[in-house]
Design a protein around this motif. Structure first.
Motif, PDB file in Angstrom:
ATOM      1  N   UNK A  12       0.784  -1.237   0.000  1.00  0.00           N
ATOM      2  CA  UNK A  12       0.000   0.000   0.000  1.00  0.00           C
ATOM      3  C   UNK A  12       0.823   1.297   0.000  1.00  0.00           C
ATOM      4  N   UNK A  13       1.823   1.408   0.863  1.00  0.00           N
ATOM      5  CA  UNK A  13       2.581   2.663   0.963  1.00  0.00           C
ATOM      6  C   UNK A  13       3.285   3.004  -0.346  1.00  0.00           C
ATOM      7  N   UNK A  14       3.760   1.983  -1.043  1.00  0.00           N
ATOM      8  CA  UNK A  14       4.502   2.214  -2.287  1.00  0.00           C
ATOM      9  C   UNK A  14       3.579   2.643  -3.426  1.00  0.00           C
ATOM     10  N   UNK A  15       2.465   1.970  -3.589  1.00  0.00           N
ATOM     11  CA  UNK A  15       1.543   2.337  -4.675  1.00  0.00           C
ATOM     12  C   UNK A  15       0.865   3.672  -4.380  1.00  0.00           C
ATOM     13  N   UNK A  16       0.613   3.960  -3.092  1.00  0.00           N
ATOM     14  CA  UNK A  16       0.035   5.243  -2.690  1.00  0.00           C
ATOM     15  C   UNK A  16       0.996   6.378  -3.044  1.00  0.00           C
ATOM     16  N   UNK A  17       2.275   6.158  -2.778  1.00  0.00           N
ATOM     17  CA  UNK A  17       3.265   7.189  -3.100  1.00  0.00           C
ATOM     18  C   UNK A  17       3.291   7.460  -4.601  1.00  0.00           C
ATOM     19  N   UNK A  18       3.277   6.390  -5.406  1.00  0.00           N
ATOM     20  CA  UNK A  18       3.345   6.544  -6.863  1.00  0.00           C
ATOM     21  C   UNK A  18       2.084   7.186  -7.438  1.00  0.00           C
ATOM     22  N   UNK A  19       0.913   6.714  -6.992  1.00  0.00           N
ATOM     23  CA  UNK A  19      -0.355   7.167  -7.587  1.00  0.00           C
ATOM     24  C   UNK A  19      -0.914   8.441  -6.970  1.00  0.00           C
ATOM     25  N   UNK A  20      -0.517   8.750  -5.729  1.00  0.00           N
ATOM     26  CA  UNK A  20      -1.102   9.909  -5.047  1.00  0.00           C
ATOM     27  C   UNK A  20      -0.047  10.971  -4.749  1.00  0.00           C
ATOM     28  N   UNK A  21       0.939  10.629  -3.943  1.00  0.00           N
ATOM     29  CA  UNK A  21       1.891  11.632  -3.463  1.00  0.00           C
ATOM     30  C   UNK A  21       2.804  12.164  -4.563  1.00  0.00           C
ATOM     31  N   UNK A  22       3.219  11.309  -5.484  1.00  0.00           N
ATOM     32  CA  UNK A  22       4.157  11.703  -6.545  1.00  0.00           C
ATOM     33  C   UNK A  22       3.535  11.676  -7.935  1.00  0.00           C
ATOM     34  N   UNK A 136      -9.335   4.385 -15.445  1.00  0.00           N
ATOM     35  CA  UNK A 136      -8.653   4.413 -14.149  1.00  0.00           C
ATOM     36  C   UNK A 136      -7.985   3.074 -13.860  1.00  0.00           C
ATOM     37  N   UNK A 137      -8.680   1.972 -14.132  1.00  0.00           N
ATOM     38  CA  UNK A 137      -8.105   0.647 -13.898  1.00  0.00           C
ATOM     39  C   UNK A 137      -6.899   0.401 -14.811  1.00  0.00           C
ATOM     40  N   UNK A 138      -6.976   0.913 -16.033  1.00  0.00           N
ATOM     41  CA  UNK A 138      -5.847   0.803 -16.957  1.00  0.00           C
ATOM     42  C   UNK A 138      -4.623   1.518 -16.406  1.00  0.00           C
ATOM     43  N   UNK A 139      -4.827   2.688 -15.807  1.00  0.00           N
ATOM     44  CA  UNK A 139      -3.728   3.459 -15.214  1.00  0.00           C
ATOM     45  C   UNK A 139      -3.123   2.702 -14.029  1.00  0.00           C
ATOM     46  N   UNK A 140      -3.972   2.143 -13.145  1.00  0.00           N
ATOM     47  CA  UNK A 140      -3.473   1.360 -12.013  1.00  0.00           C
ATOM     48  C   UNK A 140      -2.577   0.227 -12.501  1.00  0.00           C
ATOM     49  N   UNK A 141      -3.007  -0.458 -13.562  1.00  0.00           N
ATOM     50  CA  UNK A 141      -2.265  -1.608 -14.082  1.00  0.00           C
ATOM     51  C   UNK A 141      -0.914  -1.173 -14.644  1.00  0.00           C
ATOM     52  N   UNK A 145       2.564  -2.499 -13.070  1.00  0.00           N
ATOM     53  CA  UNK A 145       3.543  -3.193 -13.913  1.00  0.00           C
ATOM     54  C   UNK A 145       4.906  -2.489 -13.862  1.00  0.00           C
ATOM     55  N   UNK A 146       4.899  -1.159 -13.881  1.00  0.00           N
ATOM     56  CA  UNK A 146       6.147  -0.396 -13.841  1.00  0.00           C
ATOM     57  C   UNK A 146       6.861  -0.600 -12.500  1.00  0.00           C
ATOM     58  N   UNK A 147       6.100  -0.559 -11.407  1.00  0.00           N
ATOM     59  CA  UNK A 147       6.703  -0.725 -10.086  1.00  0.00           C
ATOM     60  C   UNK A 147       7.247  -2.150  -9.891  1.00  0.00           C
ATOM     61  N   UNK A 148       6.581  -3.133 -10.469  1.00  0.00           N
ATOM     62  CA  UNK A 148       7.080  -4.509 -10.406  1.00  0.00           C
ATOM     63  C   UNK A 148       8.408  -4.604 -11.167  1.00  0.00           C
ATOM     64  N   UNK A 149       8.466  -3.991 -12.339  1.00  0.00           N
ATOM     65  CA  UNK A 149       9.666  -4.040 -13.176  1.00  0.00           C
ATOM     66  C   UNK A 149      10.808  -3.204 -12.603  1.00  0.00           C
ATOM     67  N   UNK A 150      10.487  -2.231 -11.735  1.00  0.00           N
ATOM     68  CA  UNK A 150      11.478  -1.321 -11.160  1.00  0.00           C
ATOM     69  C   UNK A 150      11.328  -1.298  -9.644  1.00  0.00           C
ATOM     70  N   UNK A 151      11.798  -2.349  -8.964  1.00  0.00           N
ATOM     71  CA  UNK A 151      11.544  -2.501  -7.532  1.00  0.00           C
ATOM     72  C   UNK A 151      12.141  -1.426  -6.631  1.00  0.00           C
ATOM     73  N   UNK A 152      13.084  -0.628  -7.131  1.00  0.00           N
ATOM     74  CA  UNK A 152      13.699   0.425  -6.298  1.00  0.00           C
ATOM     75  C   UNK A 152      12.910   1.736  -6.346  1.00  0.00           C
ATOM     76  N   UNK A 153      12.001   1.882  -7.317  1.00  0.00           N
ATOM     77  CA  UNK A 153      11.221   3.120  -7.456  1.00  0.00           C
ATOM     78  C   UNK A 153      10.184   3.189  -6.332  1.00  0.00           C
ATOM     79  N   UNK A 154      10.219   4.275  -5.563  1.00  0.00           N
ATOM     80  CA  UNK A 154       9.299   4.536  -4.444  1.00  0.00           C
ATOM     81  C   UNK A 154       9.316   3.424  -3.398  1.00  0.00           C
ATOM     82  N   UNK A 155      10.446   2.722  -3.295  1.00  0.00           N
ATOM     83  CA  UNK A 155      10.557   1.632  -2.311  1.00  0.00           C
ATOM     84  C   UNK A 155      10.757   2.203  -0.897  1.00  0.00           C
TER      85      UNK A 155
END
Length: 155
Positions: A12-22, A136-141, A145-155
């Motif tokens: 949750x904290x990582x996806x929240x940072x990517x989709x909301x905070x940043x 919206x669901x397309x954007x979440x996906x 996918x990007x965060x899975x491929x780039x595990x250091x982003x917003x970790x």
């Protein structure tokens, strides 16, 4: 009012940072073919901030403005209102979104509720709501996918 849930493998904290905070920094870089920019028109990202999303050339919409109503980092919850833009069309005054990311196994579940406020005497069609939800669901996906491929982003 419309509610939906989406599960993903990102905590949750990582996806929240990517989709909301940043989102204003991250989303235009991730999908420049869809979103040209997200600007902070007023504020610093906290409560009362106005964010303007500018869509890419050839998009169905030109822009939209959201007002941030609540940002609860600890609980990965946000509430914001679409207050202006051609996405509202002739039928809507505003749309209030409530989004919460909760832990689910090693990932998270996103619970999203949209409150549609129509102009007097106007009814909104279910297919219009579905089209917005699908985008919206397309954007979440894409973000997931990007965060899975780039595990250091917003970790």
């Amino acid at each position: 009012t419309n509610t939906q849930e989406h599960t993903c493998s990102i905590p949750p904290a990582r996806i929240f940072k990517a989709l909301v905070l940043e989102s204003h920094n991250f989303i235009p870089k991730l999908v420049p073919q869809s979103i040209k920019s997200i600007e902070l028109v007023h504020g610093d990202g906290g409560i009362g901030t106005i964010k303007q999303t500018n869509f890419a050339e050839g998009s169905h919409f030109k822009y939209m403005k959201h007002r941030v109503d609540v940002v609860d980092i600890e609980n990965c919850y946000t509430k914001y209102t679409l207050i202006e833009g051609d996405a509202l069309g002739d039928a809507l005054e505003s749309i209030v979104y409530e989004v919460k990311f909760e832990t689910s196994g090693a990932g998270s579940v996103c619970k999203s509720t949209s409150h549609y406020h129509t102009k007097a005497g106007v009814e909104i069609k279910e297919e219009d709501i579905k089209a917005g939800k699908d985008k919206a669901m397309g954007m979440y996906k894409v973000v997931e996918d990007y965060l899975i491929a780039n595990p250091d982003i917003y970790a």
